[in-house]
Design an enzyme around this catalytic site. Structure first.
Site, PDB file in Angstrom:
ATOM      1  N   CYS A 174      -6.330  42.004  -3.179  1.00 25.49           N
ATOM      2  CA  CYS A 174      -6.609  41.250  -1.945  1.00 25.49           C
ATOM      3  C   CYS A 174      -7.993  41.551  -1.381  1.00 25.49           C
ATOM      4  CB  CYS A 174      -5.550  41.555  -0.888  1.00 25.49           C
ATOM      5  SG  CYS A 174      -3.948  40.856  -1.290  1.00 25.49           S
ATOM      6  N   HIS A 229      -7.839  41.171   6.741  1.00 23.18           N
ATOM      7  CA  HIS A 229      -7.020  40.540   5.701  1.00 23.18           C
ATOM      8  C   HIS A 229      -5.660  40.212   6.312  1.00 23.18           C
ATOM      9  CE1 HIS A 229      -4.960  39.666   2.073  1.00 23.18           C
ATOM     10  NE2 HIS A 229      -4.260  40.773   2.051  1.00 23.18           N
ATOM     11  N   ASN A 252      -0.309  35.040   3.179  1.00 27.73           N
ATOM     12  CA  ASN A 252      -1.329  35.859   2.516  1.00 27.73           C
ATOM     13  C   ASN A 252      -1.888  35.076   1.324  1.00 27.73           C
ATOM     14  OD1 ASN A 252      -2.792  37.733   1.088  1.00 27.73           O
ATOM     15  ND2 ASN A 252      -1.247  39.339   1.160  1.00 27.73           N
TER      16      ASN A 252
HETATM   17  O1  UT7 Z   1      -2.091  41.946   0.680  1.00 27.25           O
HETATM   18  C1  UT7 Z   1      -1.917  43.331   0.546  1.00 27.25           C
HETATM   19  C2  UT7 Z   1      -0.639  43.668   0.060  1.00 27.25           C
HETATM   20  N1  UT7 Z   1       0.557  43.372   0.774  1.00 27.25           N
HETATM   21  C3  UT7 Z   1       0.896  43.907   1.964  1.00 27.25           C
HETATM   22  O2  UT7 Z   1       0.117  44.405   2.722  1.00 27.25           O
HETATM   23  C4  UT7 Z   1       2.368  43.875   2.292  1.00 27.25           C
HETATM   24  C5  UT7 Z   1       2.806  45.159   2.947  1.00 27.25           C
HETATM   25  N2  UT7 Z   1       4.226  45.236   3.179  1.00 27.25           N
HETATM   26  C6  UT7 Z   1       4.908  44.438   4.044  1.00 27.25           C
HETATM   27  O3  UT7 Z   1       4.320  43.537   4.617  1.00 27.25           O
HETATM   28  C7  UT7 Z   1       6.349  44.717   4.302  1.00 27.25           C
HETATM   29  O4  UT7 Z   1       6.707  45.947   3.752  1.00 27.25           O
HETATM   30  C8  UT7 Z   1       7.299  43.610   3.781  1.00 27.25           C
HETATM   31  C9  UT7 Z   1       7.108  42.351   4.570  1.00 27.25           C
HETATM   32  C10 UT7 Z   1       7.040  43.337   2.310  1.00 27.25           C
HETATM   33  C11 UT7 Z   1       8.753  44.057   3.945  1.00 27.25           C
HETATM   34  O5  UT7 Z   1       9.005  44.402   5.297  1.00 27.25           O
HETATM   35  P1  UT7 Z   1       9.734  45.775   5.672  1.00 27.25           P
HETATM   36  O6  UT7 Z   1       9.878  45.781   7.109  1.00 27.25           O
HETATM   37  O7  UT7 Z   1       8.963  46.892   5.043  1.00 27.25           O
HETATM   38  O8  UT7 Z   1      11.145  45.582   5.010  1.00 27.25           O
HETATM   39  P2  UT7 Z   1      11.875  46.460   3.905  1.00 27.25           P
HETATM   40  O9  UT7 Z   1      11.307  46.190   2.553  1.00 27.25           O
HETATM   41  O10 UT7 Z   1      11.990  47.886   4.354  1.00 27.25           O
HETATM   42  O11 UT7 Z   1      13.326  45.865   3.985  1.00 27.25           O
HETATM   43  C12 UT7 Z   1      14.152  46.058   5.140  1.00 27.25           C
HETATM   44  C13 UT7 Z   1      15.424  45.259   4.946  1.00 27.25           C
HETATM   45  C14 UT7 Z   1      16.079  45.487   3.585  1.00 27.25           C
HETATM   46  O12 UT7 Z   1      17.495  45.415   3.763  1.00 27.25           O
HETATM   47  P3  UT7 Z   1      18.388  46.743   3.830  1.00 27.25           P
HETATM   48  O13 UT7 Z   1      18.151  47.444   2.535  1.00 27.25           O
HETATM   49  O14 UT7 Z   1      17.864  47.502   5.012  1.00 27.25           O
HETATM   50  O15 UT7 Z   1      19.745  46.191   3.993  1.00 27.25           O
HETATM   51  C15 UT7 Z   1      15.619  44.327   2.771  1.00 27.25           C
HETATM   52  O16 UT7 Z   1      16.522  44.000   1.742  1.00 27.25           O
HETATM   53  O17 UT7 Z   1      15.079  43.860   4.992  1.00 27.25           O
HETATM   54  C16 UT7 Z   1      15.573  43.242   3.802  1.00 27.25           C
HETATM   55  N3  UT7 Z   1      14.665  42.150   3.462  1.00 27.25           N
HETATM   56  C17 UT7 Z   1      14.841  40.912   3.926  1.00 27.25           C
HETATM   57  N4  UT7 Z   1      15.760  40.366   4.745  1.00 27.25           N
HETATM   58  C18 UT7 Z   1      15.639  39.071   5.030  1.00 27.25           C
HETATM   59  C19 UT7 Z   1      13.573  42.199   2.671  1.00 27.25           C
HETATM   60  N5  UT7 Z   1      13.015  40.981   2.600  1.00 27.25           N
HETATM   61  C20 UT7 Z   1      13.784  40.171   3.370  1.00 27.25           C
HETATM   62  C21 UT7 Z   1      13.722  38.812   3.704  1.00 27.25           C
HETATM   63  N6  UT7 Z   1      14.656  38.307   4.536  1.00 27.25           N
HETATM   64  N7  UT7 Z   1      12.750  37.997   3.240  1.00 27.25           N
END
Ligand code: UT7
Length: 334
Positions: free
Chosen positions: A116, A256, A286
Protein backbone atom coordinates in the site's frame (compact mmCIF):
# COMPACT_ATOMS: atom_id res chain seq x y z
CA UNK A 1 23.23 27.11 -6.08
CA UNK A 2 19.44 26.89 -5.75
CA UNK A 3 18.17 23.33 -5.69
CA UNK A 4 15.56 21.87 -8.00
CA UNK A 5 12.48 20.49 -6.34
CA UNK A 6 9.77 18.28 -7.82
CA UNK A 7 6.27 19.69 -7.65
CA UNK A 8 2.93 18.09 -8.40
CA UNK A 9 1.33 20.11 -11.20
CA UNK A 10 -1.88 18.12 -11.72
CA UNK A 11 -3.97 15.13 -10.68
CA UNK A 12 -6.14 12.87 -12.86
CA UNK A 13 -8.30 10.01 -11.60
CA UNK A 14 -10.62 7.27 -12.65
CA UNK A 15 -12.80 4.94 -10.59
CA UNK A 16 -15.04 2.30 -12.15
CA UNK A 17 -18.77 2.90 -12.30
CA UNK A 18 -19.91 -0.18 -10.40
CA UNK A 19 -20.56 0.47 -6.70
CA UNK A 20 -20.41 -2.47 -4.30
CA UNK A 21 -22.14 -1.24 -1.15
CA UNK A 22 -22.36 -2.84 2.28
CA UNK A 23 -25.90 -4.06 1.68
CA UNK A 24 -24.83 -6.06 -1.37
CA UNK A 25 -21.73 -7.33 0.46
CA UNK A 26 -23.94 -8.51 3.34
CA UNK A 27 -25.65 -10.87 0.90
CA UNK A 28 -22.28 -12.32 -0.17
CA UNK A 29 -20.74 -12.96 3.30
CA UNK A 30 -21.93 -12.95 6.91
CA UNK A 31 -21.44 -9.25 7.65
CA UNK A 32 -23.46 -6.07 8.08
CA UNK A 33 -23.33 -2.38 7.28
CA UNK A 34 -23.16 -1.70 11.01
CA UNK A 35 -20.09 -3.97 11.54
CA UNK A 36 -18.23 -2.59 8.52
CA UNK A 37 -19.00 1.04 9.39
CA UNK A 38 -17.96 0.72 13.04
CA UNK A 39 -14.87 -1.51 12.52
CA UNK A 40 -13.58 -0.15 9.17
CA UNK A 41 -15.60 2.94 8.14
CA UNK A 42 -16.29 1.95 4.55
CA UNK A 43 -19.76 2.42 3.04
CA UNK A 44 -19.01 1.44 -0.55
CA UNK A 45 -16.20 0.62 -2.93
CA UNK A 46 -15.82 0.68 -6.75
CA UNK A 47 -15.34 -2.57 -8.65
CA UNK A 48 -14.06 -2.92 -12.22
CA UNK A 49 -16.32 -5.29 -14.14
CA UNK A 50 -15.82 -6.68 -17.62
CA UNK A 51 -13.65 -9.28 -19.30
CA UNK A 52 -10.09 -8.38 -20.21
CA UNK A 53 -9.88 -5.23 -18.09
CA UNK A 54 -7.01 -4.93 -15.64
CA UNK A 55 -5.26 -2.17 -13.73
CA UNK A 56 -3.94 -0.64 -16.96
CA UNK A 57 -7.55 0.03 -18.03
CA UNK A 58 -7.96 2.23 -14.95
CA UNK A 59 -4.47 3.71 -15.22
CA UNK A 60 -4.91 4.63 -18.86
CA UNK A 61 -8.02 6.66 -18.05
CA UNK A 62 -6.37 8.43 -15.12
CA UNK A 63 -3.26 9.33 -17.14
CA UNK A 64 -5.33 10.48 -20.13
CA UNK A 65 -7.30 12.83 -17.89
CA UNK A 66 -4.09 14.08 -16.24
CA UNK A 67 -2.46 14.92 -19.58
CA UNK A 68 -5.59 16.74 -20.73
CA UNK A 69 -5.91 18.71 -17.48
CA UNK A 70 -2.27 19.77 -17.51
CA UNK A 71 -2.07 20.44 -21.25
CA UNK A 72 0.69 17.86 -21.62
CA UNK A 73 1.29 15.98 -24.85
CA UNK A 74 2.02 12.24 -24.44
CA UNK A 75 5.33 12.65 -26.29
CA UNK A 76 6.51 15.25 -23.74
CA UNK A 77 6.49 12.72 -20.87
CA UNK A 78 9.99 11.55 -19.89
CA UNK A 79 9.19 8.87 -17.29
CA UNK A 80 6.05 6.96 -16.25
CA UNK A 81 6.11 4.96 -13.03
CA UNK A 82 3.19 2.73 -12.13
CA UNK A 83 2.60 1.99 -8.45
CA UNK A 84 0.66 -1.25 -8.24
CA UNK A 85 0.33 -4.58 -6.46
CA UNK A 86 -2.14 -5.76 -9.11
CA UNK A 87 -0.24 -5.48 -12.41
CA UNK A 88 -2.06 -6.61 -15.55
CA UNK A 89 0.46 -9.44 -15.88
CA UNK A 90 3.72 -10.28 -14.09
CA UNK A 91 5.63 -8.88 -17.03
CA UNK A 92 5.91 -6.65 -18.91
CA UNK A 93 5.32 -3.83 -16.45
CA UNK A 94 1.89 -2.22 -16.34
CA UNK A 95 3.74 1.10 -16.74
CA UNK A 96 4.66 0.00 -20.25
CA UNK A 97 1.12 -1.08 -21.06
CA UNK A 98 -0.35 2.22 -19.85
CA UNK A 99 2.29 4.20 -21.77
CA UNK A 100 1.45 2.32 -24.94
CA UNK A 101 -2.31 2.83 -24.53
CA UNK A 102 -1.89 6.56 -23.87
CA UNK A 103 0.64 7.13 -26.66
CA UNK A 104 3.63 7.91 -24.42
CA UNK A 105 6.47 6.98 -26.75
CA UNK A 106 9.49 9.02 -25.64
CA UNK A 107 9.62 7.82 -22.05
CA UNK A 108 10.91 4.91 -20.01
CA UNK A 109 8.92 3.37 -17.20
CA UNK A 110 8.49 0.51 -14.78
CA UNK A 111 6.32 -0.67 -11.91
CA UNK A 112 6.93 -0.11 -8.22
CA UNK A 113 5.49 -2.53 -5.67
CA UNK A 114 5.79 -1.59 -2.01
CA UNK A 115 2.33 -2.81 -0.99
CA UNK A 116 0.00 0.00 0.00
CA UNK A 117 3.04 2.31 0.21
CA UNK A 118 3.73 1.93 -3.51
CA UNK A 119 2.46 5.41 -4.42
CA UNK A 120 4.58 7.19 -1.85
CA UNK A 121 7.70 5.21 -2.76
CA UNK A 122 7.04 5.92 -6.46
CA UNK A 123 6.55 9.61 -5.70
CA UNK A 124 9.94 9.60 -3.97
CA UNK A 125 11.58 7.88 -6.96
CA UNK A 126 9.93 10.22 -9.47
CA UNK A 127 11.01 13.26 -7.48
CA UNK A 128 14.64 12.09 -7.69
CA UNK A 129 14.44 11.98 -11.51
CA UNK A 130 13.18 15.57 -11.50
CA UNK A 131 15.76 16.73 -8.93
CA UNK A 132 18.57 15.27 -11.06
CA UNK A 133 17.76 17.93 -13.66
CA UNK A 134 17.72 15.31 -16.41
CA UNK A 135 13.94 14.83 -16.65
CA UNK A 136 11.21 17.46 -16.83
CA UNK A 137 7.92 15.56 -16.84
CA UNK A 138 7.40 12.45 -14.72
CA UNK A 139 4.02 10.75 -14.40
CA UNK A 140 3.30 8.67 -11.30
CA UNK A 141 0.18 6.54 -11.59
CA UNK A 142 -1.25 4.39 -8.81
CA UNK A 143 -3.52 1.82 -10.47
CA UNK A 144 -5.22 -1.07 -8.72
CA UNK A 145 -7.78 -3.71 -9.55
CA UNK A 146 -7.80 -5.02 -5.98
CA UNK A 147 -10.97 -6.98 -6.71
CA UNK A 148 -8.80 -9.37 -8.77
CA UNK A 149 -7.06 -10.64 -5.60
CA UNK A 150 -9.92 -10.39 -3.10
CA UNK A 151 -11.75 -13.53 -2.01
CA UNK A 152 -15.41 -12.49 -1.90
CA UNK A 153 -16.20 -15.42 0.41
CA UNK A 154 -13.76 -14.16 3.10
CA UNK A 155 -15.44 -11.59 5.32
CA UNK A 156 -12.14 -10.67 6.99
CA UNK A 157 -10.85 -9.17 3.75
CA UNK A 158 -13.60 -8.51 1.21
CA UNK A 159 -15.15 -5.40 2.81
CA UNK A 160 -11.83 -3.55 2.80
CA UNK A 161 -10.61 -3.17 -0.77
CA UNK A 162 -11.74 -1.31 -3.89
CA UNK A 163 -10.51 -0.50 -7.41
CA UNK A 164 -9.30 2.79 -8.84
CA UNK A 165 -6.42 4.72 -10.39
CA UNK A 166 -4.92 8.17 -9.94
CA UNK A 167 -2.06 9.88 -11.77
CA UNK A 168 0.01 12.93 -10.84
CA UNK A 169 2.45 14.94 -12.94
CA UNK A 170 5.79 15.94 -11.45
CA UNK A 171 7.69 18.90 -12.87
CA UNK A 172 10.72 20.91 -11.69
CA UNK A 173 10.49 24.11 -9.70
CA UNK A 174 12.94 26.54 -8.11
CA UNK A 175 10.19 28.03 -5.94
CA UNK A 176 9.55 27.18 -2.30
CA UNK A 177 6.89 24.58 -3.17
CA UNK A 178 6.95 20.88 -4.06
CA UNK A 179 8.35 17.85 -2.29
CA UNK A 180 10.40 19.00 0.67
CA UNK A 181 11.31 15.82 2.53
CA UNK A 182 10.66 12.12 2.97
CA UNK A 183 11.09 9.46 5.64
CA UNK A 184 10.57 5.98 4.19
CA UNK A 185 10.95 2.55 5.80
CA UNK A 186 10.81 -1.15 5.02
CA UNK A 187 10.97 -4.01 7.52
CA UNK A 188 10.58 -7.47 6.04
CA UNK A 189 9.67 -9.07 9.37
CA UNK A 190 6.10 -8.00 8.59
CA UNK A 191 5.87 -9.83 5.29
CA UNK A 192 3.99 -12.83 6.68
CA UNK A 193 1.12 -10.75 8.06
CA UNK A 194 -0.07 -9.40 4.72
CA UNK A 195 0.76 -11.23 1.52
CA UNK A 196 -0.24 -13.39 -1.42
CA UNK A 197 0.92 -16.94 -0.76
CA UNK A 198 1.08 -18.35 -4.29
CA UNK A 199 1.60 -17.26 -7.87
CA UNK A 200 5.23 -16.22 -7.43
CA UNK A 201 8.50 -18.08 -7.92
CA UNK A 202 8.38 -19.92 -4.57
CA UNK A 203 4.97 -21.41 -5.24
CA UNK A 204 3.88 -20.97 -8.80
CA UNK A 205 0.25 -21.31 -9.81
CA UNK A 206 -1.16 -24.84 -9.84
CA UNK A 207 -4.55 -26.49 -9.43
CA UNK A 208 -3.66 -27.00 -5.76
CA UNK A 209 -2.82 -23.34 -5.11
CA UNK A 210 -6.01 -22.23 -6.81
CA UNK A 211 -8.09 -24.75 -4.82
CA UNK A 212 -6.44 -23.49 -1.61
CA UNK A 213 -7.31 -19.88 -2.58
CA UNK A 214 -3.65 -18.90 -2.25
CA UNK A 215 -3.83 -16.25 -4.96
CA UNK A 216 -6.01 -14.06 -2.80
CA UNK A 217 -4.91 -11.54 -0.17
CA UNK A 218 -3.95 -13.10 3.14
CA UNK A 219 -4.07 -10.67 6.05
CA UNK A 220 -3.63 -10.97 9.81
CA UNK A 221 -5.72 -7.86 10.33
CA UNK A 222 -5.06 -7.32 14.01
CA UNK A 223 -1.26 -7.34 13.65
CA UNK A 224 -1.34 -5.14 10.57
CA UNK A 225 -3.66 -2.72 12.38
CA UNK A 226 -1.30 -2.41 15.36
CA UNK A 227 1.79 -1.66 13.27
CA UNK A 228 -0.10 0.62 10.88
CA UNK A 229 -1.17 2.88 13.73
CA UNK A 230 2.20 3.04 15.50
CA UNK A 231 4.41 3.30 12.40
CA UNK A 232 2.27 5.86 10.55
CA UNK A 233 1.93 7.94 13.69
CA UNK A 234 5.66 7.77 14.54
CA UNK A 235 6.80 8.78 11.09
CA UNK A 236 4.22 11.58 10.72
CA UNK A 237 5.06 13.06 14.13
CA UNK A 238 8.78 12.77 13.29
CA UNK A 239 8.20 14.71 10.07
CA UNK A 240 6.30 17.47 11.88
CA UNK A 241 9.05 17.80 14.48
CA UNK A 242 11.82 17.75 11.88
CA UNK A 243 10.27 20.73 10.08
CA UNK A 244 8.94 22.53 13.16
CA UNK A 245 5.41 22.13 11.87
CA UNK A 246 2.84 22.87 14.54
CA UNK A 247 -0.79 21.80 14.31
CA UNK A 248 -1.73 25.18 12.81
CA UNK A 249 1.11 25.05 10.24
CA UNK A 250 -0.20 21.79 8.81
CA UNK A 251 -2.96 22.44 6.28
CA UNK A 252 -3.66 18.82 5.40
CA UNK A 253 -2.77 15.38 6.61
CA UNK A 254 -3.23 12.82 3.82
CA UNK A 255 -3.16 9.30 5.24
CA UNK A 256 -3.41 5.96 3.46
CA UNK A 257 -7.08 4.96 3.67
CA UNK A 258 -7.09 1.46 5.17
CA UNK A 259 -9.33 1.78 8.20
CA UNK A 260 -11.11 4.82 9.70
CA UNK A 261 -9.94 3.76 13.18
CA UNK A 262 -6.30 3.74 12.00
CA UNK A 263 -6.71 7.24 10.53
CA UNK A 264 -8.34 8.58 13.69
CA UNK A 265 -5.71 7.03 15.96
CA UNK A 266 -2.85 8.48 13.88
CA UNK A 267 -4.45 11.96 13.78
CA UNK A 268 -4.86 11.81 17.56
CA UNK A 269 -1.17 10.93 18.03
CA UNK A 270 -0.29 13.91 15.79
CA UNK A 271 -2.54 16.15 17.94
CA UNK A 272 -4.38 17.45 14.88
CA UNK A 273 -8.12 17.92 14.25
CA UNK A 274 -10.17 15.61 12.07
CA UNK A 275 -10.97 18.64 9.88
CA UNK A 276 -7.29 18.74 8.86
CA UNK A 277 -7.40 15.14 7.63
CA UNK A 278 -8.41 14.07 4.13
CA UNK A 279 -10.76 11.10 4.49
CA UNK A 280 -12.67 9.46 1.64
CA UNK A 281 -12.40 5.82 2.75
CA UNK A 282 -16.21 5.63 3.08
CA UNK A 283 -16.56 6.14 -0.71
CA UNK A 284 -13.78 3.99 -2.13
CA UNK A 285 -12.40 1.67 0.57
CA UNK A 286 -8.72 0.78 0.42
CA UNK A 287 -7.56 1.21 -3.19
CA UNK A 288 -3.94 0.44 -2.14
CA UNK A 289 -1.68 2.53 -4.41
CA UNK A 290 -4.50 4.91 -5.28
CA UNK A 291 -5.72 5.99 -1.81
CA UNK A 292 -3.42 8.96 -1.17
CA UNK A 293 -3.62 10.53 -4.65
CA UNK A 294 -7.38 9.90 -4.68
CA UNK A 295 -7.58 12.19 -1.65
CA UNK A 296 -5.51 14.81 -3.49
CA UNK A 297 -7.90 14.50 -6.43
CA UNK A 298 -11.02 14.86 -4.27
CA UNK A 299 -9.57 17.83 -2.37
CA UNK A 300 -7.80 19.48 -5.33
CA UNK A 301 -10.19 22.44 -5.55
CA UNK A 302 -9.62 23.29 -1.87
CA UNK A 303 -5.82 23.17 -2.08
CA UNK A 304 -3.88 26.41 -2.25
CA UNK A 305 -0.35 27.22 -3.35
CA UNK A 306 1.98 26.91 -0.36
CA UNK A 307 -0.30 24.62 1.69
CA UNK A 308 1.68 22.25 3.92
CA UNK A 309 0.74 18.61 3.39
CA UNK A 310 2.01 15.46 5.06
CA UNK A 311 1.28 12.26 3.14
CA UNK A 312 1.58 9.14 5.28
CA UNK A 313 1.38 5.46 4.42
CA UNK A 314 1.62 1.89 5.66
CA UNK A 315 1.48 -1.36 3.72
CA UNK A 316 2.55 -4.92 3.06
CA UNK A 317 6.23 -5.60 3.64
CA UNK A 318 5.94 -3.94 6.06
CA UNK A 319 6.54 -0.61 4.33
CA UNK A 320 5.69 2.81 5.67
CA UNK A 321 6.67 6.44 5.50
CA UNK A 322 5.78 10.09 5.21
CA UNK A 323 6.37 12.77 2.60
CA UNK A 324 6.19 16.47 3.39
CA UNK A 325 5.24 18.66 0.47
CA UNK A 326 4.15 22.21 -0.17
CA UNK A 327 1.27 22.27 -2.64
CA UNK A 328 2.26 24.07 -5.83
CA UNK A 329 -0.94 25.56 -7.29
CA UNK A 330 -4.34 26.97 -6.45
CA UNK A 331 -6.76 24.14 -7.07
CA UNK A 332 -9.80 26.40 -7.47
CA UNK A 333 -8.34 27.69 -10.77
CA UNK A 334 -8.49 24.23 -12.34
O1 UT7 B 1 -3.58 -1.21 3.68
C1 UT7 B 1 -2.75 -1.68 4.71
C2 UT7 B 1 -3.16 -2.94 5.18
N1 UT7 B 1 -4.42 -3.16 5.81
C3 UT7 B 1 -4.80 -2.62 6.98
O2 UT7 B 1 -4.30 -1.65 7.47
C4 UT7 B 1 -5.91 -3.34 7.70
C5 UT7 B 1 -5.65 -3.40 9.18
N2 UT7 B 1 -6.62 -4.18 9.91
C6 UT7 B 1 -7.93 -3.86 10.05
O3 UT7 B 1 -8.36 -2.88 9.46
C7 UT7 B 1 -8.79 -4.67 10.95
O4 UT7 B 1 -8.01 -5.54 11.71
C8 UT7 B 1 -9.89 -5.47 10.20
C9 UT7 B 1 -10.90 -4.53 9.61
C10 UT7 B 1 -9.28 -6.31 9.10
C11 UT7 B 1 -10.61 -6.39 11.18
O5 UT7 B 1 -11.13 -5.64 12.27
P1 UT7 B 1 -10.88 -6.11 13.78
O6 UT7 B 1 -11.57 -5.16 14.62
O7 UT7 B 1 -9.41 -6.27 13.98
O8 UT7 B 1 -11.64 -7.49 13.82
P2 UT7 B 1 -11.08 -8.94 14.15
O9 UT7 B 1 -10.32 -9.49 13.00
O10 UT7 B 1 -10.44 -8.96 15.51
O11 UT7 B 1 -12.43 -9.73 14.31
C12 UT7 B 1 -13.33 -9.47 15.39
C13 UT7 B 1 -14.58 -10.30 15.18
C14 UT7 B 1 -14.28 -11.76 14.86
O12 UT7 B 1 -15.32 -12.56 15.45
P3 UT7 B 1 -15.08 -13.35 16.82
O13 UT7 B 1 -13.93 -14.26 16.55
O14 UT7 B 1 -14.75 -12.29 17.83
O15 UT7 B 1 -16.37 -14.02 17.02
C15 UT7 B 1 -14.38 -11.83 13.38
O16 UT7 B 1 -14.74 -13.11 12.92
O17 UT7 B 1 -15.27 -9.77 14.03
C16 UT7 B 1 -15.48 -10.85 13.11
N3 UT7 B 1 -15.44 -10.29 11.76
C17 UT7 B 1 -16.54 -9.83 11.15
N4 UT7 B 1 -17.83 -9.74 11.54
C18 UT7 B 1 -18.69 -9.21 10.68
C19 UT7 B 1 -14.37 -10.15 10.95
N5 UT7 B 1 -14.76 -9.60 9.79
C20 UT7 B 1 -16.10 -9.40 9.89
C21 UT7 B 1 -17.06 -8.86 9.03
N6 UT7 B 1 -18.34 -8.77 9.47
N7 UT7 B 1 -16.76 -8.40 7.80
Amino acid sequence: MATIRAKITGVGAFVPEYILNNQELSKMVDTSDEWIMTRIGIKERRILKGEGKGSSYLGEKAVTQLLKKTGTLPEEVDVLLCATVTPDVKFPATANIISDKVGIKNAFGYDINAGCSSFLFALSTGAKYIQSGQYKKVVIVGAEKMSSIVDYTNRNVCPIFGDGAVAVLLEPTMEDVGIVDEILHTDGFGRKYLHQVAGGSIKSASHETVDAKEHYIFQDGKTVFKYAVSDMADVSVEMMKKHNLSKSDLNWFVPHQANMRIIEAVAKRMCIDKEQVMINIQKYGNTTSATIPLCLYDWEKMLKKGDNLILSTFGAGFTWGAIYLKWAYDGNNI
